[in-house]
Design a protein around this motif. Structure first.
Motif, PDB file in Angstrom:
ATOM      1  N   GLU A 268       0.632  -1.441   0.181  1.00 13.64           N
ATOM      2  CA  GLU A 268      -0.195  -0.076  -0.046  1.00 13.64           C
ATOM      3  C   GLU A 268       0.961   0.955   0.078  1.00 13.64           C
ATOM      4  O   GLU A 268       0.333   2.510  -0.797  1.00 13.64           O
TER       5      GLU A 268
ATOM      6  N   ALA B  88      -0.255  -3.873  -8.364  1.00 17.75           N
ATOM      7  CA  ALA B  88      -1.628  -4.478  -8.612  1.00 17.75           C
ATOM      8  C   ALA B  88      -2.361  -5.749  -8.766  1.00 17.75           C
ATOM      9  O   ALA B  88      -2.873  -6.893  -8.869  1.00 17.75           O
TER      10      ALA B  88
ATOM     11  N   HIS C 212      -7.160  -8.940  -8.836  1.00 19.63           N
ATOM     12  CA  HIS C 212      -6.812  -7.562  -8.184  1.00 19.63           C
ATOM     13  C   HIS C 212      -6.785  -6.558  -9.460  1.00 19.63           C
ATOM     14  O   HIS C 212      -6.708  -5.300  -8.440  1.00 19.63           O
TER      15      HIS C 212
ATOM     16  N   TYR D   1      -8.157  -3.005  -8.531  1.00 18.32           N
ATOM     17  CA  TYR D   1      -7.865  -1.720  -8.929  1.00 18.32           C
ATOM     18  C   TYR D   1      -8.506  -0.968 -10.256  1.00 18.32           C
ATOM     19  O   TYR D   1      -8.770   0.436  -9.358  1.00 18.32           O
TER      20      TYR D   1
ATOM     21  N   THR E 142     -11.087  -2.526  -3.409  1.00 26.32           N
ATOM     22  CA  THR E 142      -9.746  -1.497  -3.190  1.00 26.32           C
ATOM     23  C   THR E 142     -11.123  -0.725  -3.160  1.00 26.32           C
ATOM     24  O   THR E 142     -11.208  -0.023  -4.343  1.00 26.32           O
TER      25      THR E 142
ATOM     26  N   ILE F  59      -6.646  -2.030  -0.117  1.00 18.16           N
ATOM     27  CA  ILE F  59      -6.883  -2.908  -0.517  1.00 18.16           C
ATOM     28  C   ILE F  59      -7.281  -4.799   0.901  1.00 18.16           C
ATOM     29  O   ILE F  59      -7.054  -4.784   1.156  1.00 18.16           O
TER      30      ILE F  59
END
Length: 502
Positions: free
Chosen positions: A192, A207, A218, A222, A448, A463
């Motif tokens: 992060e 991501a 992911h 994102y 996210t 996330i």
């Protein structure tokens, strides 16, 4: 398909419990908690804000509670008594940001290991580079189970395999597990923090690597967050391509797990067949996006496909998968080892906030494709649940979802465009735009949340992988299970270490 309804409410800390209780009572789920260190113009007096994201659907509803804290004494009332996931988010926030959850019933460390120096919080703006290891604060306070015949078995954190580190401590009598405590967060990577200051397009590669087996999930969460923050409309054809990639990722991971579960009860030949099928699927992924794990297929504003799945190849792969499942479920040894092993009851799954196939195998209906859709599936989408909550149910739910993914891939491939399909993001001039992306990864719901600085760079990315919610369920399911069934049970959950520890 209607866009999500999003509400933002600013609160004082004292107002938080009342608002949170009302949302939880109305059926909303706490999906994410993110701490922010806002720049208020002076280095000595930064603003501190905590965002609580509650979601519900259908219809897709997202409610954010923004709690503003006193920078000289950053603390929030604990919501642990209302929500188990809230208690874990609070402990994570304290360890990484230094924000104290008041009256938390379990105040011990969650992320911080003993060698982390006192007073160093890696997500704080003035944290600086990682300092040298400090003097250990003492051993982790594992709960000791005492009584006649009780002894402990420590496992890990280093394992004989390619999995990431995790420490498991069993309190047992004979072979029966009385209690299991899992200690994770051995590989905190600062993901992060790495997002901060990047251009949104440059954040995509990060991501995609949050959890290596969940590239599409992911990346999509994102991109959906970035697109909401920048008010970018994604073309329908690109949304269809994204849905296709999501099912391809679900399929190759489920097939891998089906074989691995058979391997854990001594049937290596079925595992070998599963890996043969997996290799075919990874080669198919390579044809479609240029990468075996489907990197590059989801891009901000759209998608980029090099090819579509060949129907004949999919049909042959589907037949192989069905044969594998039939051989497994028709074998008496596999049935015997799977049935009644490591039961996660429905109420426990609900109380812990479980997601994905772990929740659905226990009878808890949860699927972000229905609750928070980014694509209109018409009537093609099916979400299944089972009720027994044992290893057999977690095997069967994967088998059923693999079949559903095969059908969805065939349906979505028709008319999906080859080549890049996207719409560039408009220029970002508003101060601190934010957005939320929610999608159903193969393990479960991924959430996210992003905020953009006035110059358009990323100021904060939070996330939440489904493994964060599901790891606490593993010890619950293993209670009164025998020690030799731990590897089998662990594989039936197959939780991500990397996704849990960012």
């Amino acid at each position: 398909m209607q866009p999500p309804t999003r509400t933002v409410t600013d609160l004082d800390p004292a107002e938080l419990p009342t608002h949170a209780k009302e949302l939880l009572a109305a059926g909303h789920r706490l999906a994410l908690v993110a701490a922010h260190h806002d720049d208020q113009g002076t280095e000595s007096d930064p603003g501190i804000r905590v965002v609580y994201l509650f979601v519900q659907g259908p219809p897709d509803t997202r409610t954010e509670l923004h709690v503003h804290l006193d920078p000289s004494n950053p603390s929030v009332p604990s919501l642990a008594g209302l929500s188990f996931p809230a208690g874990r988010f609070e402990r994570e926030m304290r360890d990484l940001h230094g924000i104290v959850p008041l009256d938390h019933p379990m105040p011990r460390r969650l992320v911080r290991h003993p060698h982390w120096p006192r007073g160093w919080y890696p997500m704080h703006p003035d944290a600086g580079p990682p300092p040298p290891f400090g003097v250990p604060e003492g051993p982790f306070p594992f709960l000791t189970v005492e009584g006649p015949g009780v002894y402990e078995i420590p496992v890990g954190p280093v394992h004989a395999g390619l999995i990431e580190p995790g420490h498991f401590r069993f309190s047992v009598v004979g072979e029966t597990i009385l209690k299991l405590k899992a200690r994770l967060w051995y590989v905190h990577k600062g993901i992060e923090k790495h997002f901060e200051g990047r251009e949104p397009a440059r954040g995509l590669a990060l991501a995609e690597r949050v959890s290596g087996d969940t590239t599409v999930g992911h990346a999509l969460a994102y991109c959906l967050a970035i697109e909401e923050a920048t008010r970018t409309h994604v073309p329908a054809q690109a949304r269809r391509a994204r849905a296709l990639l999501l099912e391809l990722e679900r399929l190759h991971n489920h097939v891998t797990d089906l074989g691995a579960l058979c391997n854990d009860v001594g049937h290596g030949i079925l595992n070998a067949h599963a890996w043969r099928i997996r290799e075919q699927l990874l080669r198919l992924n390579q044809q479609i996006t240029g990468h075996r794990l489907l990197r590059g297929g989801v891009i901000p504003g759209g998608s980029a496909l090099r090819a579509r799945p060949d129907p004949a190849e999919l049909k042959a792969i589907g037949a192989d998968i069905r044969d594998l499942i039939a051989l497994a479920l028709d074998h008496i040894t596999i049935r015997d080892r799977f049935t009644g092993t490591a039961i996660l009851p429905l109420q426990a799954a609900r109380d812990l906030g479980c997601l994905g196939y772990v929740a659905r195998a226990s009878g808890l209906l949860t699927d972000a494709r229905q609750a928070h859709p980014f694509h209109d599936y018409d009537d093609a989408l099916t979400t299944r649940t089972l009720g027994s909550g044992d290893v057999l149910a977690r095997f069967q739910i994967r088998a059923q979802e693999a079949e559903d993914s095969l059908r969805l891939i065939g349906y979505l491939a028709e008319g999906t465009p080859v080549g890049p399909t996207h719409r560039p993001a408009p220029p970002t001039n508003d101060a601190y735009r934010s957005g939320v992306g929610i999608t159903e990864g193969w393990r479960g719901t991924i959430t996210t949340r992003v905020e953009l600085a006035p110059d358009g760079t990323l100021s904060r990315v939070k996330i939440t992988d489904p493994s964060f919610f599901n790891w606490p369920a593993l010890p619950v399911a293993l209670t009164n299970t025998i020690v030799p069934d731990f590897p089998l049970t662990n594989k039936s959950f197959n939780l991500s270490y990397a996704g849990n520890d960012l």
